[in-house]
Motif scaffolding. Structure first.
Motif, PDB file in Angstrom:
ATOM      1  N   SER A 206       0.833  -1.214   0.000  1.00 18.11           N
ATOM      2  CA  SER A 206       0.000   0.000   0.000  1.00 18.11           C
ATOM      3  C   SER A 206       0.861   1.254   0.000  1.00 18.11           C
ATOM      4  O   SER A 206       0.577   2.221  -0.724  1.00 18.11           O
ATOM      5  CB  SER A 206      -0.930   0.009   1.214  1.00 18.11           C
ATOM      6  OG  SER A 206      -1.756  -1.138   1.229  1.00 18.11           O
ATOM      7  N   ILE A 207       1.933   1.240   0.802  1.00 22.05           N
ATOM      8  CA  ILE A 207       2.852   2.388   0.856  1.00 22.05           C
ATOM      9  C   ILE A 207       3.524   2.606  -0.495  1.00 22.05           C
ATOM     10  O   ILE A 207       3.638   3.742  -0.982  1.00 22.05           O
ATOM     11  CB  ILE A 207       3.908   2.177   1.961  1.00 22.05           C
ATOM     12  CG1 ILE A 207       3.241   2.215   3.341  1.00 22.05           C
ATOM     13  CG2 ILE A 207       5.001   3.244   1.876  1.00 22.05           C
ATOM     14  CD1 ILE A 207       4.164   1.813   4.476  1.00 22.05           C
ATOM     15  N   LEU A 208       3.970   1.515  -1.123  1.00 23.21           N
ATOM     16  CA  LEU A 208       4.654   1.624  -2.413  1.00 23.21           C
ATOM     17  C   LEU A 208       3.731   2.168  -3.500  1.00 23.21           C
ATOM     18  O   LEU A 208       4.117   3.057  -4.268  1.00 23.21           O
ATOM     19  CB  LEU A 208       5.202   0.256  -2.824  1.00 23.21           C
ATOM     20  CG  LEU A 208       6.403  -0.260  -2.036  1.00 23.21           C
ATOM     21  CD1 LEU A 208       6.774  -1.670  -2.475  1.00 23.21           C
ATOM     22  CD2 LEU A 208       7.600   0.662  -2.215  1.00 23.21           C
ATOM     23  N   ILE A 209       2.520   1.628  -3.579  1.00 24.27           N
ATOM     24  CA  ILE A 209       1.577   2.101  -4.598  1.00 24.27           C
ATOM     25  C   ILE A 209       1.241   3.571  -4.361  1.00 24.27           C
ATOM     26  O   ILE A 209       1.164   4.376  -5.312  1.00 24.27           O
ATOM     27  CB  ILE A 209       0.294   1.241  -4.600  1.00 24.27           C
ATOM     28  CG1 ILE A 209       0.615  -0.195  -5.030  1.00 24.27           C
ATOM     29  CG2 ILE A 209      -0.751   1.851  -5.510  1.00 24.27           C
ATOM     30  CD1 ILE A 209       1.209  -0.312  -6.418  1.00 24.27           C
ATOM     31  N   THR A 210       1.062   3.957  -3.093  1.00 23.57           N
ATOM     32  CA  THR A 210       0.784   5.359  -2.771  1.00 23.57           C
ATOM     33  C   THR A 210       1.938   6.253  -3.199  1.00 23.57           C
ATOM     34  O   THR A 210       1.732   7.340  -3.755  1.00 23.57           O
ATOM     35  CB  THR A 210       0.528   5.523  -1.258  1.00 23.57           C
ATOM     36  OG1 THR A 210      -0.560   4.684  -0.868  1.00 23.57           O
ATOM     37  CG2 THR A 210       0.202   6.964  -0.917  1.00 23.57           C
ATOM     38  N   SER A 211       3.174   5.797  -2.948  1.00 26.65           N
ATOM     39  CA  SER A 211       4.347   6.603  -3.317  1.00 26.65           C
ATOM     40  C   SER A 211       4.431   6.799  -4.826  1.00 26.65           C
ATOM     41  O   SER A 211       4.754   7.897  -5.307  1.00 26.65           O
ATOM     42  CB  SER A 211       5.624   5.939  -2.791  1.00 26.65           C
ATOM     43  OG  SER A 211       5.891   4.728  -3.485  1.00 26.65           O
ATOM     44  N   TYR A 212       4.116   5.760  -5.602  1.00 29.09           N
ATOM     45  CA  TYR A 212       4.168   5.895  -7.058  1.00 29.09           C
ATOM     46  C   TYR A 212       3.033   6.781  -7.575  1.00 29.09           C
ATOM     47  O   TYR A 212       3.199   7.490  -8.573  1.00 29.09           O
ATOM     48  CB  TYR A 212       4.134   4.521  -7.731  1.00 29.09           C
ATOM     49  CG  TYR A 212       5.474   3.823  -7.679  1.00 29.09           C
ATOM     50  CD1 TYR A 212       6.567   4.338  -8.364  1.00 29.09           C
ATOM     51  CD2 TYR A 212       5.658   2.666  -6.931  1.00 29.09           C
ATOM     52  CE1 TYR A 212       7.816   3.715  -8.316  1.00 29.09           C
ATOM     53  CE2 TYR A 212       6.898   2.033  -6.869  1.00 29.09           C
ATOM     54  CZ  TYR A 212       7.962   2.564  -7.561  1.00 29.09           C
ATOM     55  OH  TYR A 212       9.195   1.948  -7.502  1.00 29.09           O
ATOM     56  N   LYS A 228       7.656  11.301 -20.062  1.00 32.90           N
ATOM     57  CA  LYS A 228       7.784  10.001 -20.725  1.00 32.90           C
ATOM     58  C   LYS A 228       8.832   9.138 -20.046  1.00 32.90           C
ATOM     59  O   LYS A 228       8.621   7.935 -19.812  1.00 32.90           O
ATOM     60  CB  LYS A 228       8.144  10.197 -22.197  1.00 32.90           C
ATOM     61  CG  LYS A 228       7.006  10.736 -23.042  1.00 32.90           C
ATOM     62  CD  LYS A 228       7.442  10.867 -24.500  1.00 32.90           C
ATOM     63  CE  LYS A 228       6.296  11.393 -25.356  1.00 32.90           C
ATOM     64  NZ  LYS A 228       6.709  11.561 -26.775  1.00 32.90           N
ATOM     65  N   LYS A 229       9.972   9.738 -19.722  1.00 35.77           N
ATOM     66  CA  LYS A 229      11.065   8.996 -19.076  1.00 35.77           C
ATOM     67  C   LYS A 229      10.646   8.494 -17.697  1.00 35.77           C
ATOM     68  O   LYS A 229      10.876   7.330 -17.339  1.00 35.77           O
ATOM     69  CB  LYS A 229      12.303   9.884 -18.963  1.00 35.77           C
ATOM     70  CG  LYS A 229      13.534   9.164 -18.441  1.00 35.77           C
ATOM     71  CD  LYS A 229      14.737  10.091 -18.428  1.00 35.77           C
ATOM     72  CE  LYS A 229      15.970   9.368 -17.870  1.00 35.77           C
ATOM     73  NZ  LYS A 229      17.155  10.260 -17.832  1.00 35.77           N
ATOM     74  N   ALA A 230      10.017   9.386 -16.921  1.00 33.37           N
ATOM     75  CA  ALA A 230       9.585   9.014 -15.568  1.00 33.37           C
ATOM     76  C   ALA A 230       8.486   7.955 -15.614  1.00 33.37           C
ATOM     77  O   ALA A 230       8.475   7.013 -14.811  1.00 33.37           O
ATOM     78  CB  ALA A 230       9.098  10.247 -14.817  1.00 33.37           C
ATOM     79  N   LEU A 231       7.551   8.096 -16.563  1.00 28.04           N
ATOM     80  CA  LEU A 231       6.475   7.114 -16.691  1.00 28.04           C
ATOM     81  C   LEU A 231       7.013   5.734 -17.052  1.00 28.04           C
ATOM     82  O   LEU A 231       6.559   4.718 -16.526  1.00 28.04           O
ATOM     83  CB  LEU A 231       5.473   7.571 -17.749  1.00 28.04           C
ATOM     84  CG  LEU A 231       4.466   8.640 -17.320  1.00 28.04           C
ATOM     85  CD1 LEU A 231       3.676   9.134 -18.518  1.00 28.04           C
ATOM     86  CD2 LEU A 231       3.525   8.096 -16.252  1.00 28.04           C
ATOM     87  N   SER A 232       7.999   5.696 -17.940  1.00 28.29           N
ATOM     88  CA  SER A 232       8.595   4.426 -18.338  1.00 28.29           C
ATOM     89  C   SER A 232       9.270   3.745 -17.151  1.00 28.29           C
ATOM     90  O   SER A 232       9.105   2.537 -16.928  1.00 28.29           O
ATOM     91  CB  SER A 232       9.611   4.655 -19.460  1.00 28.29           C
ATOM     92  OG  SER A 232      10.255   3.450 -19.804  1.00 28.29           O
ATOM     93  N   THR A 233      10.036   4.530 -16.376  1.00 34.70           N
ATOM     94  CA  THR A 233      10.735   3.984 -15.211  1.00 34.70           C
ATOM     95  C   THR A 233       9.748   3.498 -14.156  1.00 34.70           C
ATOM     96  O   THR A 233       9.867   2.393 -13.638  1.00 34.70           O
ATOM     97  CB  THR A 233      11.663   5.046 -14.593  1.00 34.70           C
ATOM     98  OG1 THR A 233      12.580   5.502 -15.590  1.00 34.70           O
ATOM     99  CG2 THR A 233      12.438   4.468 -13.423  1.00 34.70           C
ATOM    100  N   CYS A 234       8.754   4.333 -13.837  1.00 40.05           N
ATOM    101  CA  CYS A 234       7.773   3.977 -12.798  1.00 40.05           C
ATOM    102  C   CYS A 234       6.930   2.775 -13.215  1.00 40.05           C
ATOM    103  O   CYS A 234       6.576   1.948 -12.382  1.00 40.05           O
ATOM    104  CB  CYS A 234       6.873   5.170 -12.490  1.00 40.05           C
ATOM    105  SG  CYS A 234       7.717   6.499 -11.612  1.00 40.05           S
ATOM    106  N   ALA A 235       6.593   2.696 -14.509  1.00 41.27           N
ATOM    107  CA  ALA A 235       5.784   1.577 -14.990  1.00 41.27           C
ATOM    108  C   ALA A 235       6.505   0.252 -14.771  1.00 41.27           C
ATOM    109  O   ALA A 235       5.889  -0.732 -14.327  1.00 41.27           O
ATOM    110  CB  ALA A 235       5.456   1.766 -16.463  1.00 41.27           C
TER     111      ALA A 235
END
Length: 305
Positions: A206-212, A228-235
Motif C-alpha cells: 500500500s505504501i509503495l503504490i501510494t508513493s508511485y 515520458k522517461k519518468a512514466l517508463s521507469t515507474c511503470a
C-alpha cells in the motif's frame, strides 16, 4: 525437539507425462533466469556510467538468481524422481532462504521507490540524498532486515512438534504446509504468520503504490520528455512490485487453509515472476539496454583483436 528426519513432498502433479513436460519448460525458464540475471550483474559491475538505481538492480538480480537456485532447482529435480523427499534440515534451509531473499527484495523495492521519488520530485537534492554511502547503507539495511525476518520465521517453526505422516502437499517447504503437520495448536501460529508476513506485505504494498501515485501526480510540472522517461521507469517498477506482492499477499494474508490454486501461485513466484523481472529490468530500462549494447560491442571489439 523434533525427531523428524525428512518430509515427503507430493509435488506439482502425479502424472508422469505432465512431469516430463514441466521439467522441460521449467529447465528452460531456470536457465533463462540465471543467464539474464548474470548478464545484468556483469553489465552493472563493468559499467561506470550507471548511477545509484543500478546498484539496487544489481542486488535485485543477484537475489532473483539465488531465489531461483534455492527453490526452483529442487522442484525441477523432483519432477524426474519417483519419491520426492527433503530432509528436515533441508526443509528449514529452504524456508529460511525463501524468506531471507524475499525480505531483502521487499526492502530493496521500497528503497527503489524512495530513490525514484527523490529523483523525480526533488531532482536538485538527488545527488546529495542518494550518494554512494547512503545507497550502501540502504542495501546493508535490506540484507539485515531480510535476515531478521527469516530468522524470526525459522525460530518460530523449528521448535514445533510434527505429527505423522510427514507428507507436504506442495513442492516446496513453506509455513502453512508445515503448520498443517504440527501436533500443537496452530491457529494462533497461523495468525502470527498472517501478521508477520501477510500484513507486512499488504502494508508495504500500500505504501509503495501510494508513493508511485504521488510521483505520477508530481509529473504535471515536468516537460513532455521528462514525463515520458519518468512514466517508463515507474511503470517497470510498479510492474515488478505488483508481480511480487500480489502472490505474497494471497499466500500469507489469510486463515490457515489451503486452496487448489496455491501450487500454481507458488509456481508464479518461484519461476515465472523471476524470469519476467529479468526481462523488465533489461527491456524496460533504457540505461540498462544501452549498457548491455556497450558491453557487447566491447566484447566484439576485443574478440576481433
Amino acid at each position: 525437539m523434533n525427531n523428524v528426519t525428512e518430509f515427503i513432498l507430493l509435488g506439482l502433479t502425479q502424472n508422469a507425462d505432465v512431469q516430463k513436460v514441466l521439467f522441460a519448460v521449467f529447465t528452460v525458464i531456470y536457465f533463462l533466469t540465471v543467464a539474464g540475471n548474470l548478464l545484468i550483474v556483469v553489465t552493472i559491475t563493468t559499467s561506470r556510467a550507471l548511477g545509484s538505481p543500478m546498484l539496487f538492480f544489481l542486488f535485485l538480480s543477484f537475489i532473483d538468481g539465488c531465489c531461483s537456485s534455492t527453490m526452483a532447482l529442487k522442484m525441477i529435480f523432483d519432477l524426474l524422481t519417483e519419491k520426492k523427499t527433503i530432509s528436515f534440515g533441508g526443509c528449514m534451509t529452504q524456508l529460511f532462504a525463501k524468506h531471507f531473499f524475499g525480505g531483502v527484495e521487499i526492502i530493496l523495492l521500497t528503497v527503489m521507490a524512495y530513490d525514484r521519488y527523490v529523483a523525480i520530485c526533488k531532482p536538485l537534492h538527488y545527488t546529495i540524498t542518494m550518494n554512494r554511502r547512503v545507497c550502501g547503507l540502504l542495501v546493508a539495511m535490506a540484507w539485515a532486515g531480510g535476515f531478521l525476518h527469516a530468522l524470526i520465521q525459522i525460530l518460530f517453526i523449528v521448535w514445533l512438534p510434527f505429527c505423522g505422516p510427514h507428507v507436504i502437499d506442495h513442492f516446496i517447504c513453506d509455513l502453512f504446509p508445515l503448520l498443517k503437520l504440527s501436533c500443537s495448536d496452530t491457529p494462533i501460529f497461523g495468525l502470527f504468520v498472517a501478521a508477520n508476513s501477510g500484513l507486512m506485505c499488504m502494508l508495504i504494498f500500500s505504501i509503495l503504490i501510494t508513493s508511485y501515485v504521488l510521483i505520477l501526480c508530481s509529473l504535471r510540472t515536468h516537460n513532455t520528455e521528462g514525463q515520458k522517461k519518468a512514466l517508463s521507469t515507474c511503470a517497470s517498477h510498479v510492474t515488478v512490485v505488483v508481480l511480487f506482492f500480489i502472490p505474497c499477499i494471497f499466500v500469507y494474508l489469510r486463515p490457515m487453509i489451503t486452496f487448489p490454486i496455491d501450487k500454481a501461485v507458488a509456481v508464479l513466484y518461484t519461476m515465472i515472476n523471476l524470469v519476467l523481472n529479468t526481462l523488465i529490468y533489461t527491456l524496460r530500462n533504457a540505461q540498462m539496454k544501452n549498457a548491455i549494447r556497450k558491453l557487447c560491442s566491447r566484447k566484439s571489439v576485443s574478440g576481433d583483436k
